[in-house]
Design a protein around this motif. Structure first.
Motif, PDB file in Angstrom:
ATOM      1  N   MET A  55       0.827  -1.203   0.000  1.00 57.02           N
ATOM      2  CA  MET A  55       0.000   0.000   0.000  1.00 57.02           C
ATOM      3  C   MET A  55       0.863   1.255   0.000  1.00 57.02           C
ATOM      4  N   ALA A  56       1.964   1.225   0.762  1.00 54.28           N
ATOM      5  CA  ALA A  56       2.895   2.357   0.760  1.00 54.28           C
ATOM      6  C   ALA A  56       3.514   2.541  -0.624  1.00 54.28           C
ATOM      7  N   TYR A  57       3.866   1.417  -1.258  1.00 54.17           N
ATOM      8  CA  TYR A  57       4.422   1.471  -2.613  1.00 54.17           C
ATOM      9  C   TYR A  57       3.400   2.031  -3.591  1.00 54.17           C
ATOM     10  N   ASP A  58       2.145   1.629  -3.447  1.00 56.97           N
ATOM     11  CA  ASP A  58       1.080   2.123  -4.321  1.00 56.97           C
ATOM     12  C   ASP A  58       0.916   3.638  -4.184  1.00 56.97           C
ATOM     13  N   ILE A  63       1.646   9.152  -6.220  1.00 56.51           N
ATOM     14  CA  ILE A  63       1.939  10.559  -5.902  1.00 56.51           C
ATOM     15  C   ILE A  63       3.223  11.038  -6.562  1.00 56.51           C
ATOM     16  N   CYS A  64       4.258  10.196  -6.574  1.00 55.19           N
ATOM     17  CA  CYS A  64       5.556  10.613  -7.106  1.00 55.19           C
ATOM     18  C   CYS A  64       5.696  10.372  -8.611  1.00 55.19           C
ATOM     19  N   PHE A  65       4.987   9.365  -9.132  1.00 53.98           N
ATOM     20  CA  PHE A  65       5.064   9.061 -10.560  1.00 53.98           C
ATOM     21  C   PHE A  65       3.655   8.852 -11.131  1.00 53.98           C
ATOM     22  N   SER A 153       9.288   5.283   1.384  1.00 58.41           N
ATOM     23  CA  SER A 153       8.191   5.720   0.514  1.00 58.41           C
ATOM     24  C   SER A 153       7.572   7.011   1.017  1.00 58.41           C
ATOM     25  N   TYR A 154       7.336   7.098   2.330  1.00 55.67           N
ATOM     26  CA  TYR A 154       6.674   8.286   2.869  1.00 55.67           C
ATOM     27  C   TYR A 154       7.617   9.480   2.970  1.00 55.67           C
ATOM     28  N   VAL A 155       8.910   9.241   3.135  1.00 56.27           N
ATOM     29  CA  VAL A 155       9.866  10.359   3.075  1.00 56.27           C
ATOM     30  C   VAL A 155       9.846  10.976   1.678  1.00 56.27           C
ATOM     31  N   ARG A 156       9.831  10.126   0.663  1.00 54.03           N
ATOM     32  CA  ARG A 156       9.761  10.636  -0.714  1.00 54.03           C
ATOM     33  C   ARG A 156       8.436  11.354  -0.962  1.00 54.03           C
ATOM     34  N   ILE A 157       7.352  10.806  -0.419  1.00 53.06           N
ATOM     35  CA  ILE A 157       6.042  11.451  -0.593  1.00 53.06           C
ATOM     36  C   ILE A 157       6.034  12.817   0.069  1.00 53.06           C
ATOM     37  N   LEU A 159       8.608  14.802   0.657  1.00 55.16           N
ATOM     38  CA  LEU A 159       9.452  15.714  -0.115  1.00 55.16           C
ATOM     39  C   LEU A 159       8.727  16.219  -1.360  1.00 55.16           C
ATOM     40  N   ILE A 160       7.970  15.330  -1.998  1.00 51.99           N
ATOM     41  CA  ILE A 160       7.198  15.735  -3.178  1.00 51.99           C
ATOM     42  C   ILE A 160       6.073  16.699  -2.770  1.00 51.99           C
ATOM     43  N   CYS A 161       5.445  16.416  -1.617  1.00 55.30           N
ATOM     44  CA  CYS A 161       4.321  17.243  -1.161  1.00 55.30           C
ATOM     45  C   CYS A 161       4.740  18.682  -0.873  1.00 55.30           C
ATOM     46  N   LEU A 162       5.997  18.871  -0.506  1.00 49.02           N
ATOM     47  CA  LEU A 162       6.479  20.223  -0.222  1.00 49.02           C
ATOM     48  C   LEU A 162       6.419  21.116  -1.467  1.00 49.02           C
ATOM     49  N   GLN A 163       6.356  20.480  -2.639  1.00 44.61           N
ATOM     50  CA  GLN A 163       6.289  21.231  -3.891  1.00 44.61           C
ATOM     51  C   GLN A 163       4.850  21.493  -4.325  1.00 44.61           C
ATOM     52  N   PHE A 164       3.878  20.887  -3.635  1.00 49.26           N
ATOM     53  CA  PHE A 164       2.473  21.032  -3.987  1.00 49.26           C
ATOM     54  C   PHE A 164       1.895  22.313  -3.390  1.00 49.26           C
ATOM     55  N   THR A 165       0.729  22.665  -3.887  1.00 49.27           N
ATOM     56  CA  THR A 165      -0.036  23.753  -3.286  1.00 49.27           C
ATOM     57  C   THR A 165      -0.672  23.264  -1.994  1.00 49.27           C
TER      58      THR A 165
END
Length: 215
Positions: A55-58, A63-65, A153-157, A159-165
């Protein structure tokens, strides 16, 4: 659903057996029923661990790809993931039970409300080094490795979220929060069970140990 039923089997097998014995309240369980409990709890834990990791991988892929999500999580790949979630724990538990069942035991009392492999192995008359090595290796592979994959997975998520609105961040949090709660609940329970089995818990009341064990 099926993994949850396995967990229910593990939790209720002893109480049901105790109620149907000729001497209710004796808290006795047959050797076969004990092995069934070991099989149930290990299979349930393994399947749940693999499921949380998948589920974390999903969520990581979605979110990242997002543009490659449909390709990476195609129906055929999902089927492979489901087979992986069930097949790996079943194989591991089968090996665990075969090693445990081959032992000769000098005792028949465990300080748990259900049978777990480590508590049963401690009753063996012979040296249990091979069991301990195998158990430690499997704990690393099936507990720590998935845990680190989930954390990555959640660290990457994050980091990506910091770029979102702000709206995008809220949407991601609403999607991931239930999964994070499930992860925390499951791993806290696993950590307590591992600690309770391997260290002295005499300073904790038996009632509290039972409640935490079933939690």
């Amino acid at each position: 659903m099926a993994a949850g039923m396995g967990g229910i089997t593990e939790a209720l097998a002893l109480p049901i057996t105790d109620l149907t014995e000729r001497n209710p309240g004796s808290f006795q369980i047959s050797w076969i029923a004990c092995l069934v409990q070991i099989f149930s709890i290990n299979t349930y834990g393994g399947c749940e661990m693999m499921n949380l990791m998948m589920m974390a991988y999903d969520r990581f892929i979605s979110i990242c790809f997002p543009l490659t999500y449909e390709k990476l999580m195609s129906p055929s790949n999902v089927i492979i993931c489901i087979i992986f979630i069930w097949l790996i724990p079943f194989g591991r538990v089968t090996i665990t039970l075969s090693i445990t069942a081959s032992r000769r035991f000098c005792g028949n009392i465990i300080e748990k409300v259900y049978c777990d492999n480590y508590s049963v192995v401690k009753l063996a008359c012979s040296d249990t080094t091979s069991n301990n090595i195998y158990s430690t290796t499997m704990t690393f592979i099936y507990v720590l490795l998935p845990f680190f994959i989930i954390i990555y997975s959640y660290v990457r998520i994050i980091l990506i979220c910091l770029q979102f609105t702000r709206k995008g961040q809220t949407k991601v949090m609403n999607t991931c929060t239930p999964h994070l709660i499930s992860i925390c609940s499951f791993f806290i329970g696993c950590a307590f069970e591992l600690y309770q089995s391997r260290f002295d818990m005499s300073h904790v009341t038996y009632t509290l140990r039972v409640k935490l064990g079933y939690a």
